[in-house]
Write a protein that holds these residues in place. Structure first.
Motif, PDB file in Angstrom:
ATOM      1  N   ASN A 103       0.816  -1.224   0.000  1.00 55.10           N
ATOM      2  CA  ASN A 103       0.000   0.000   0.000  1.00 55.10           C
ATOM      3  C   ASN A 103       0.842   1.264   0.000  1.00 55.10           C
ATOM      4  N   THR A 104       1.922   1.237  -0.713  1.00 56.87           N
ATOM      5  CA  THR A 104       2.801   2.405  -0.695  1.00 56.87           C
ATOM      6  C   THR A 104       2.428   3.339  -1.824  1.00 56.87           C
ATOM      7  N   GLU A 105       1.451   4.196  -1.592  1.00 55.51           N
ATOM      8  CA  GLU A 105       1.087   5.141  -2.631  1.00 55.51           C
ATOM      9  C   GLU A 105       2.155   6.219  -2.708  1.00 55.51           C
ATOM     10  N   ALA A 106       2.270   6.788  -3.861  1.00 55.53           N
ATOM     11  CA  ALA A 106       3.220   7.871  -4.087  1.00 55.53           C
ATOM     12  C   ALA A 106       2.456   9.171  -4.298  1.00 55.53           C
ATOM     13  N   PHE A 107       3.049  10.261  -3.865  1.00 54.91           N
ATOM     14  CA  PHE A 107       2.471  11.590  -4.023  1.00 54.91           C
ATOM     15  C   PHE A 107       3.275  12.322  -5.092  1.00 54.91           C
ATOM     16  N   PHE A 108       2.579  12.870  -6.047  1.00 55.91           N
ATOM     17  CA  PHE A 108       3.230  13.498  -7.184  1.00 55.91           C
ATOM     18  C   PHE A 108       3.195  15.016  -7.084  1.00 55.91           C
ATOM     19  N   GLY A 109       4.235  15.632  -7.607  1.00 55.84           N
ATOM     20  CA  GLY A 109       4.241  17.077  -7.756  1.00 55.84           C
ATOM     21  C   GLY A 109       3.451  17.502  -8.984  1.00 55.84           C
ATOM     22  N   GLN A 110       3.405  18.825  -9.196  1.00 55.00           N
ATOM     23  CA  GLN A 110       2.629  19.362 -10.311  1.00 55.00           C
ATOM     24  C   GLN A 110       3.366  19.261 -11.633  1.00 55.00           C
ATOM     25  N   GLY A 111       4.633  18.934 -11.573  1.00 57.92           N
ATOM     26  CA  GLY A 111       5.377  18.737 -12.802  1.00 57.92           C
ATOM     27  C   GLY A 111       6.133  19.969 -13.263  1.00 57.92           C
ATOM     28  N   THR A 112       7.207  19.738 -13.992  1.00 56.94           N
ATOM     29  CA  THR A 112       7.954  20.796 -14.691  1.00 56.94           C
ATOM     30  C   THR A 112       7.886  20.492 -16.170  1.00 56.94           C
ATOM     31  N   ARG A 113       7.370  21.459 -16.910  1.00 58.76           N
ATOM     32  CA  ARG A 113       7.330  21.258 -18.367  1.00 58.76           C
ATOM     33  C   ARG A 113       8.652  21.736 -18.954  1.00 58.76           C
ATOM     34  N   LEU A 114       9.407  20.813 -19.509  1.00 56.09           N
ATOM     35  CA  LEU A 114      10.691  21.135 -20.135  1.00 56.09           C
ATOM     36  C   LEU A 114      10.510  21.193 -21.637  1.00 56.09           C
ATOM     37  N   THR A 115      10.912  22.307 -22.197  1.00 58.58           N
ATOM     38  CA  THR A 115      10.877  22.474 -23.653  1.00 58.58           C
ATOM     39  C   THR A 115      12.288  22.714 -24.145  1.00 58.58           C
ATOM     40  N   VAL A 116      12.755  21.827 -24.997  1.00 63.24           N
ATOM     41  CA  VAL A 116      14.098  21.946 -25.569  1.00 63.24           C
ATOM     42  C   VAL A 116      13.947  22.457 -26.995  1.00 63.24           C
ATOM     43  N   VAL A 117      14.626  23.559 -27.279  1.00 55.51           N
ATOM     44  CA  VAL A 117      14.497  24.162 -28.611  1.00 55.51           C
ATOM     45  C   VAL A 117      15.828  24.147 -29.363  1.00 55.51           C
TER      46      VAL A 117
END
Lengths: 117, 112
Positions: A103-117
């Motif tokens: 029962n080890t649920e994980a908690f996620f962050g909101q994320g980082t959107r990486l854009t490589v140009v």
């Protein structure tokens, strides 16, 4: 309520540059993870980290990637020389318990959107 | 290998309609099963989970039952709201493992 926080929310970088994505996991958690989601595709596991070392990594996590917990609170993902195909949303996660525990649920962050140009 | 398959989206429903999002998995043994939701501009949030066969996870009116015989974990809600508009991810995780295996996600749009 405790939460995982990630900075920045959006990062634009030129191909070949190094980027560092930052995460602050929940304070009493012991296991830390990075996942990524290329636009329109599934969420993919990159790496897990416990006791100051990598405990598991996927094929995606090659020599261009590294993780670190530099100060006991931050958990960073570094990409040494970014490629166009590294463009994705990167999610950090943490969990209180890990291998051998149920029962080890994980908690996620909101994320980082990486854009490589 | 282990994998999770979800119904293709996007799914568009009117408010108060019944929702089903199908999820099936391929795995050896008996993993724990999860539904995560991603609201616009936000991260992944755990919606519900089930850790063994015939368990039913429920939260916010959503339900899913762990069906070992059909290797499925379909998400249902009797009456959706506009605020349920999001991307829903089915995932599995081994009880004694660490990383999740996610499905591709299903985008739900609920119209008023």
């Amino acid at each position: 309520e405790p939460e995982v926080t990630q900075t920045p929310s959006h990062q634009v970088t030129q191909m070949g540059q190094e980027v560092i994505l930052r995460c602050v996991p929940i304070s009493n958690h012991l296991y830390f993870y990075w996942y990524r989601q290329i636009l329109g595709q599934k969420v993919e596991f990159l790496v897990s980290f416990y006791n100051n070392e990598i405990s598991e990594k996927s094929e995606i996590f090659d020599d261009q990637f590294s993780v670190e917990r530099p100060d006991g609170s931050n958990f960073t993902l570094k990409i040494r020389s970014t490629k166009l195909e590294d463009s994705a949303m990167y999610f950090c996660a943490s969990s209180e318990r890990g291998v051998g525990k149920m029962n080890t649920e994980a908690f996620f962050g909101q994320g980082t959107r990486l854009t490589v140009v | 290998g282990n994998s999770v398959t979800q119904m293709e989206g996007p799914v568009t429903l009117s408010e108060e309609a019944f929702l089903t999002i199908n999820c099936t998995y391929t795995a050896t043994g008996y993993p724990s099963l999860f539904w995560y939701v991603q609201y616009p501009g936000e991260g992944l949030q755990l919606l519900l989970k089930a850790t063994k066969a015939d368990d039913k996870g429920s939260n916010k009116g959503f339900e899913a039952t762990y069906r070992k015989e059909t290797t499925s974990f379909h998400l249902e809600k009797g009456s959706v709201q506009v605020s349920d508009s999001a991307v829903y991810f089915c995932a599995l995780r081994w009880n004694y493992g660490q990383n999740f295996v996610f499905g591709p996600g299903t985008r739900l749009s609920v119209l008023p």
